[in-house]
Design an enzyme around this catalytic site. Structure first.
Site, PDB file in Angstrom:
ATOM      1  N   SER A 122       0.795  -1.228   0.000  1.00 29.55           N
ATOM      2  CA  SER A 122       0.000   0.000   0.000  1.00 29.55           C
ATOM      3  C   SER A 122       0.829   1.280   0.000  1.00 29.55           C
ATOM      4  O   SER A 122       0.314   2.343  -0.329  1.00 29.55           O
ATOM      5  CB  SER A 122      -0.959   0.029   1.195  1.00 29.55           C
ATOM      6  OG  SER A 122      -0.256   0.256   2.394  1.00 29.55           O
TER       7      SER A 122
ATOM      8  N   LYS B  44       1.017   4.754   6.808  1.00 26.71           N
ATOM      9  CA  LYS B  44       0.441   5.537   5.706  1.00 26.71           C
ATOM     10  C   LYS B  44       0.991   6.964   5.774  1.00 26.71           C
ATOM     11  O   LYS B  44       1.596   7.379   6.747  1.00 26.71           O
ATOM     12  CB  LYS B  44      -1.090   5.628   5.817  1.00 26.71           C
ATOM     13  CG  LYS B  44      -1.824   4.310   5.920  1.00 26.71           C
ATOM     14  CD  LYS B  44      -1.895   3.574   4.632  1.00 26.71           C
ATOM     15  CE  LYS B  44      -2.671   2.268   4.837  1.00 26.71           C
ATOM     16  NZ  LYS B  44      -2.361   1.267   3.879  1.00 26.71           N
TER      17      LYS B  44
END
Length: 182
Positions: free
Chosen positions: A37, A80
């Site tokens: 991701s 993230k």
């Protein structure tokens, strides 16, 4: 007399080792990247160092890559990039992201595709995070904001594998034109 000095030296050395261990344990942490991701910035199987003290004296900033307890399951940690900070309005369409009306020109993303088009208004102590590999990222677009209390720390460098060693770029120029927040 020599034995008492030796015993004292051993005790002082052990106390120093214990103190160093505790300082390091509470100040830094490693994180094993286990998905795609965050590609191309971070790759599967890389290890990063996380500064757990980074936000003691200032708030997290847009562009920071953070490790945090996952809102859908706080027993897991995710990594993230912060896109929005408290007070921001984040808008996403199929291929663009705006923060407070400013279109982000993101050199760090692998693909700009997003299946979600929506507007989010961040409240106090809320952060909006996205993976750099947008089509393969489970992030704020799916499950909402990251509370400040869930943030473990700021990822600062990749240290393994050795040939990938690098400090992590937060791309401050991408976010420099954005006004508001906090």
């Amino acid at each position: 007399m020599k034995q008492s000095h030796l015993l004292r030296d051993i005790i002082e050395t052990l106390a120093l080792v214990l103190l160093l261990f505790l300082v390091i344990h509470f100040a830094i942490q490693n994180y094993h990247v286990q998905n795609i991701s965050m590609q191309p910035t971070l790759n599967d199987t890389e290890f990063v160092l996380v500064n757990k003290m980074a936000y003691l004296f200032h708030a997290p900033e847009r562009g920071d890559i953070i490790v945090f307890h996952a809102p859908p399951d706080p027993t897991k940690d995710f990594i993230k990039r912060i896109i929005g900070i408290p007070g921001d309005t984040v808008t996403v369409d199929s291929s663009h992201v705006w923060v407070n009306g400013v279109l982000l020109k993101e050199p760090y993303i692998s693909s700009s595709f997003s299946s979600i088009a929506k507007v989010w208004k961040l409240g106090k102590d809320q952060y909006f995070v996205m993976g750099d590999n947008r089509p393969a990222s489970d992030d704020s677009r799916s499950w909402g904001f990251v509370p400040k209390s869930f943030i473990v720390g700021k990822a600062v460098m990749v240290y393994w594998p050795l040939n990938k060693w690098q400090f992590i770029n937060t791309y401050p120029a991408v976010f420099a034109q954005i006004k508001g927040g906090n």
